[in-house]
Each structure stands twice: as structure tokens, then as C-alpha cells.
Design a protein around this motif. Structure first.
Motif, PDB file in Angstrom:
ATOM      1  N   HIS A  81       0.915  -1.248  -0.092  1.00 28.56           N
ATOM      2  CA  HIS A  81      -0.241  -0.117   0.071  1.00 28.56           C
ATOM      3  C   HIS A  81       0.880   1.378   0.169  1.00 28.56           C
ATOM      4  CE1 HIS A  81       0.603  -1.119   4.661  1.00 28.56           C
ATOM      5  NE2 HIS A  81       0.332  -0.048   4.624  1.00 28.56           N
ATOM      6  N   LEU A  82       2.273   1.321   0.529  1.00 34.45           N
ATOM      7  CA  LEU A  82       2.792   2.558   0.576  1.00 34.45           C
ATOM      8  C   LEU A  82       3.582   2.903  -0.800  1.00 34.45           C
ATOM      9  CD1 LEU A  82       5.152   1.257   3.949  1.00 34.45           C
ATOM     10  CD2 LEU A  82       3.402   3.525   2.991  1.00 34.45           C
ATOM     11  N   ALA A  83       3.141   1.873  -1.938  1.00 34.96           N
ATOM     12  CA  ALA A  83       3.978   1.888  -3.006  1.00 34.96           C
ATOM     13  C   ALA A  83       3.027   2.308  -4.017  1.00 34.96           C
ATOM     14  CB  ALA A  83       4.984   0.282  -3.913  1.00 34.96           C
ATOM     15  N   VAL A  84       1.037   2.044  -3.670  1.00 35.70           N
ATOM     16  CA  VAL A  84       0.549   2.057  -4.369  1.00 35.70           C
ATOM     17  C   VAL A  84      -0.110   3.534  -4.320  1.00 35.70           C
ATOM     18  CG1 VAL A  84      -1.915   2.255  -4.390  1.00 35.70           C
ATOM     19  CG2 VAL A  84      -0.242  -0.281  -4.719  1.00 35.70           C
ATOM     20  N   THR A  85       0.175   4.434  -3.341  1.00 39.45           N
ATOM     21  CA  THR A  85       0.154   5.614  -2.920  1.00 39.45           C
ATOM     22  C   THR A  85       0.442   6.295  -3.908  1.00 39.45           C
ATOM     23  OG1 THR A  85       1.488   6.055  -0.937  1.00 39.45           O
ATOM     24  CG2 THR A  85      -1.223   5.309  -0.142  1.00 39.45           C
ATOM     25  N   ASN A  86       1.987   6.383  -4.022  1.00 39.22           N
ATOM     26  CA  ASN A  86       2.714   7.309  -5.280  1.00 39.22           C
ATOM     27  C   ASN A  86       2.209   7.239  -6.606  1.00 39.22           C
ATOM     28  OD1 ASN A  86       4.694   7.164  -3.116  1.00 39.22           O
ATOM     29  ND2 ASN A  86       5.875   5.611  -3.965  1.00 39.22           N
ATOM     30  N   PHE A  87       1.338   6.408  -6.722  1.00 39.50           N
ATOM     31  CA  PHE A  87       0.349   6.045  -7.906  1.00 39.50           C
ATOM     32  C   PHE A  87      -1.156   7.179  -8.507  1.00 39.50           C
ATOM     33  CE2 PHE A  87       2.986   2.340  -8.065  1.00 39.50           C
ATOM     34  CZ  PHE A  87       3.906   2.377  -9.250  1.00 39.50           C
ATOM     35  N   GLN A  88      -0.418   7.714  -9.622  1.00 40.91           N
ATOM     36  CA  GLN A  88      -2.304   8.682  -9.681  1.00 40.91           C
ATOM     37  C   GLN A  88      -3.309   7.368  -9.637  1.00 40.91           C
ATOM     38  OE1 GLN A  88      -1.831  10.499 -13.523  1.00 40.91           O
ATOM     39  NE2 GLN A  88       0.055  10.975 -13.178  1.00 40.91           N
ATOM     40  N   ALA A  89      -4.467   8.337  -8.192  1.00 40.30           N
ATOM     41  CA  ALA A  89      -5.484   7.625  -8.498  1.00 40.30           C
ATOM     42  C   ALA A  89      -6.536   7.622  -9.506  1.00 40.30           C
ATOM     43  CB  ALA A  89      -6.311   7.568  -7.059  1.00 40.30           C
TER      44      ALA A  89
END
Length: 168
Positions: A57-65
């Protein structure tokens, strides 16, 4: 007196070293940077795989929603982590057992450069605009890791003598 007997050596130390393929002036320990490069690469791999496996989830938050499917991204991160573990295990085995280390280390430089280029065009373009420092830091860390892999490939013949360990 017999002329076939001489008082001097037929081969000098330098000539003997050249015949044996060793350098008499070289350090017997080889490249002292190997230990530090290997520990750095191991730390990068451990931190990256722990982050991808246990904290995706820490890595996913770096991507555009909304641009990328989050469920697919979680699966991708898990697969990527297992891939990194697998190739790192082969690299480490090759180093510790001196199993074609020169060839494998050169191959892994190519794999690392290809993975960075693919991630730049396939993943980093979807990063949020906000964590520009994070993106630059990740890319810089990968360049340092590629440099370490490249130096290990160039100096594979100067690796520590067998038996090897990570701390030798």
C-alpha cells in the motif's frame, strides 16, 4: 665442473607469476570494494522485497488514483517481489560458489538496465506529481545499484578468494 648447473634461478618471480596468470604485485585480497557493494545490493534487495511483499500500500500510494487498477497493481508488486528474490538468489549463489560469476554479473547489469528502462516508461509515468523527490530518489538508488552491479561485473576476477562469504 659441470656447466649445466647454474647458481641462479631459471625463471624469475615475475616470469613465474606471468606463467601462472597471477600478478605478484597484486593484493591477495582482491577488490576490497566487493564486500561493500555486495552488502549494499543485499540491503537494497531486502528493503525492496519487504516493501513490495508486506507494505504494498505504501508503493501504491505513489501512483495516480484511478489511472491504474489497484488490485492488479498489488498482484504486480507481489510478482515483482518474487522475481527480485529469485534473481537475487541466483546472483548471490553465483558469487558465493563462484558459479560463472563473471557471466552472470554481466547478465544482471543488462537485466537491471532493462528493468529500469521498462519501469521508467511503464510505471514511473503514472506516479503522482507530488512525490517528485521520492521518484528521483528511487531512480538514483537504482542507478547506484546498477553501478555496483557493473563494477562487480568488471572486477569479477578480483573477487575475494574462495571460500567466499558476504562479509569476506
Amino acid at each position: 665442473m659441470d656447466k649445466s648447473k647454474t647458481d641462479h634461478a631459471l625463471v624469475t618471480d615475475e616470469e613465474l607469476a606471468a606463467l601462472q596468470g597471477t600478478d605478484s604485485n597484486a593484493s591477495s585480497k582482491g577488490d576490497l570494494g566487493f564486500k561493500y557493494r555486495m552488502v549494499f545490493l543485499l540491503a537494497v534487495v531486502v528493503i525492496q522485497t519487504v516493501r513490495l511483499l508486506f507494505y504494498p500500500h505504501l508503493a501504491v500510494t505513489n501512483f495516480q488514483a484511478g489511472v491504474i487498477d489497484e488490485a492488479a497493481l498489488y498482484r504486480y508488486m507481489t510478482i515483482r517481489a518474487f522475481f527480485v528474490i529469485g534473481i537475487s538468489a541466483i546472483y548471490l549463489f553465483s558469487y558465493l560458489k563462484d558459479w560463472y560469476f563473471e557471466k552472470i554479473s554481466l547478465l544482471y547489469v543488462g537485466i537491471a538496465i532493462t528493468a529500469l528502462a521498462m519501469d521508467y516508461f511503464n510505471a514511473y509515468i503514472y506516479f503522482n506529481a507530488q512525490p517528485a523527490q521520492t521518484t528521483a530518489g528511487l531512480i538514483a538508488l537504482r542507478f547506484v545499484a546498477i553501478y555496483c552491479l557493473f563494477m562487480n561485473a568488471l572486477r569479477a576476477r578480483e573477487a575475494p578468494a574462495m571460500p567466499r562469504s558476504l562479509w569476506s
